[in-house]
Design a protein around this motif. Structure first.
Motif, mmCIF file in Angstrom:
data_model
loop_
_atom_site.group_PDB
_atom_site.id
_atom_site.type_symbol
_atom_site.label_atom_id
_atom_site.label_comp_id
_atom_site.label_asym_id
_atom_site.label_seq_id
_atom_site.Cartn_x
_atom_site.Cartn_y
_atom_site.Cartn_z
ATOM 1 N N HIS A 184 -2.833 11.489 -2.009
ATOM 2 C CA HIS A 184 -1.792 11.211 -1.012
ATOM 3 C C HIS A 184 -2.334 10.410 0.169
ATOM 4 O O HIS A 184 -1.557 9.974 1.021
ATOM 5 C CB HIS A 184 -1.183 12.521 -0.517
ATOM 6 C CG HIS A 184 -0.508 13.312 -1.601
ATOM 7 N ND1 HIS A 184 0.566 12.833 -2.312
ATOM 8 C CD2 HIS A 184 -0.772 14.557 -2.087
ATOM 9 C CE1 HIS A 184 0.952 13.744 -3.192
ATOM 10 N NE2 HIS A 184 0.154 14.800 -3.082
ATOM 11 N N THR B 277 -3.537 7.156 1.716
ATOM 12 C CA THR B 277 -3.370 5.740 1.393
ATOM 13 C C THR B 277 -4.116 4.860 2.397
ATOM 14 O O THR B 277 -4.606 5.343 3.432
ATOM 15 C CB THR B 277 -1.878 5.354 1.392
ATOM 16 O OG1 THR B 277 -1.357 5.496 2.733
ATOM 17 C CG2 THR B 277 -1.088 6.236 0.445
ATOM 18 N N TRP B 278 -4.152 3.579 2.080
ATOM 19 C CA TRP B 278 -4.778 2.577 2.951
ATOM 20 C C TRP B 278 -4.151 2.588 4.338
ATOM 21 O O TRP B 278 -4.843 2.390 5.344
ATOM 22 C CB TRP B 278 -4.632 1.213 2.281
ATOM 23 C CG TRP B 278 -5.060 0.042 3.087
ATOM 24 C CD1 TRP B 278 -6.302 -0.503 3.158
ATOM 25 C CD2 TRP B 278 -4.234 -0.774 3.939
ATOM 26 N NE1 TRP B 278 -6.317 -1.591 3.989
ATOM 27 C CE2 TRP B 278 -5.060 -1.780 4.485
ATOM 28 C CE3 TRP B 278 -2.887 -0.753 4.288
ATOM 29 C CZ2 TRP B 278 -4.577 -2.749 5.358
ATOM 30 C CZ3 TRP B 278 -2.407 -1.721 5.158
ATOM 31 C CH2 TRP B 278 -3.239 -2.699 5.688
ATOM 32 N N TYR C 265 -10.086 8.606 0.710
ATOM 33 C CA TYR C 265 -9.532 7.520 -0.105
ATOM 34 C C TYR C 265 -10.590 6.975 -1.063
ATOM 35 O O TYR C 265 -10.326 6.768 -2.257
ATOM 36 C CB TYR C 265 -9.024 6.420 0.822
ATOM 37 C CG TYR C 265 -8.445 5.211 0.137
ATOM 38 C CD1 TYR C 265 -7.114 5.194 -0.292
ATOM 39 C CD2 TYR C 265 -9.213 4.064 -0.074
ATOM 40 C CE1 TYR C 265 -6.576 4.075 -0.911
ATOM 41 C CE2 TYR C 265 -8.683 2.942 -0.688
ATOM 42 C CZ TYR C 265 -7.368 2.959 -1.102
ATOM 43 O OH TYR C 265 -6.843 1.850 -1.719
#
Length: 290
Positions: A4, A6-7, A50
């Motif tokens: 979950h 993200t960038w 990430y």
């Protein structure tokens, strides 16, 4: 849980930290500085999660996963160094110089290839040496560029006898010059080893199913950039270490800035960089001859 992250999570955190650092120029306050450290730490944790998830998903270390991951590892190292500086000296204005570079690296990672370079699993140990020495060498070039920029700002301030701003306190010229010297001297051998191993892997790939095109323009450009940095390296090690202060800072700024800009543009406009174009994941099916 990790999937979950993200960038956008760490990009937003670093952007807010940069804005809080910039406010120190007009309204210096301890609350803004701690806020910047907080957002920077949150972004660091999100970026780490990430990279860990992408590594598990690809079954490869982040340095070998893709150009996207490689640039994020470079940004991750910059964040780690900046956090160490800001926590040890909360009055330092280094964040105003380093955070823009971090944001640029993160943005660039968004638009480069996210696919695995061909042939990285053929000799994984050599591929790791190639990627690790390159990322450390480029990190040194980034550090040298930023130190040169700080040196010139500090030199101009002292020359004009300006009082030091509370929100932009920098290190002494002597320390900045010494660190700049060491950043170049240590990064160039790392870049040389990384490029040498890369040439070895590229030549070896000619006998595999994923050969690297040795005649592409990006190889020639990488060689020219390396020669330019070697010229700067030669001038540094043959001259007196602290003899050229401001002149050394300008040469380092232009040389390292040109190198970094060229590398980013190469990755952005030539998907896959020196590794060539992105491999086509769909198998080619030959059409029947009518």
């Amino acid at each position: 849980m990790l999937q979950h992250v993200t960038w956008v999570c760490f990009f937003a955190s670093f952007s807010v930290a940069l804005l809080l650092e910039l406010t120190q120029l007009l309204w210096p306050s301890r609350a803004s500085r701690w806020g910047a450290i907080g957002f920077l730490s949150g972004g660091f944790l999100a970026q780490t999660a990430y990279l860990v998830y992408r590594s598990k998903d690809s079954q490869l270390p982040p340095l070998l996963g893709s150009t996207h991951d490689w640039l994020l590892v470079l940004a991750w190292l910059a964040v780690l160094m900046l956090l160490a500086v800001m926590l040890s000296d909360r009055n330092s204005g280094v964040g105003m110089f380093v955070l823009p570079a971090i944001v640029v690296l993160v943005i660039s990672a968004r638009y480069v290839s996210e696919t695995r370079p061909p042939g990285v699993t053929d000799i994984p140990h050599w591929a790791m040496v190639h990627a690790a020495t390159l990322v450390l060498g480029v990190a040194g070039i980034v550090v040298a560029f930023l130190l040169s920029l700080m040196y010139l700002v500090q030199h101009r301030r002292l020359k004009q006898k300006q009082t030091e701003s509370v929100g932009l306190r920098l290190f002494s010229l002597e320390r900045l010059g010494r660190w700049n010297w060491w950043a170049i001297v240590l990064s160039v051998p790392l870049l040389t080893v990384g490029m040498g191993v890369g040439v070895f892997l590229s030549v070896r790939s000619q006998s595999t199913e994923s050969p690297v095109n040795l005649g592409q323009f990006s190889f020639a450009l990488a060689g020219l950039l390396w020669l330019g940095v070697m010229v700067l390296f030669g001038r540094l090690v043959t001259a007196k270490r602290h003899a050229s202060g401001r002149g050394l800072a300008w040469r380092t700024l232009w040389a390292c800035g040109f190198l970094l800009a060229s590398l980013l543009l190469l990755e952005l406009f030539n998907q896959g960089g020196i590794h060539g174009e992105r491999p086509d994941p769909t198998p080619r099916v030959s059409k029947p001859v009518s």
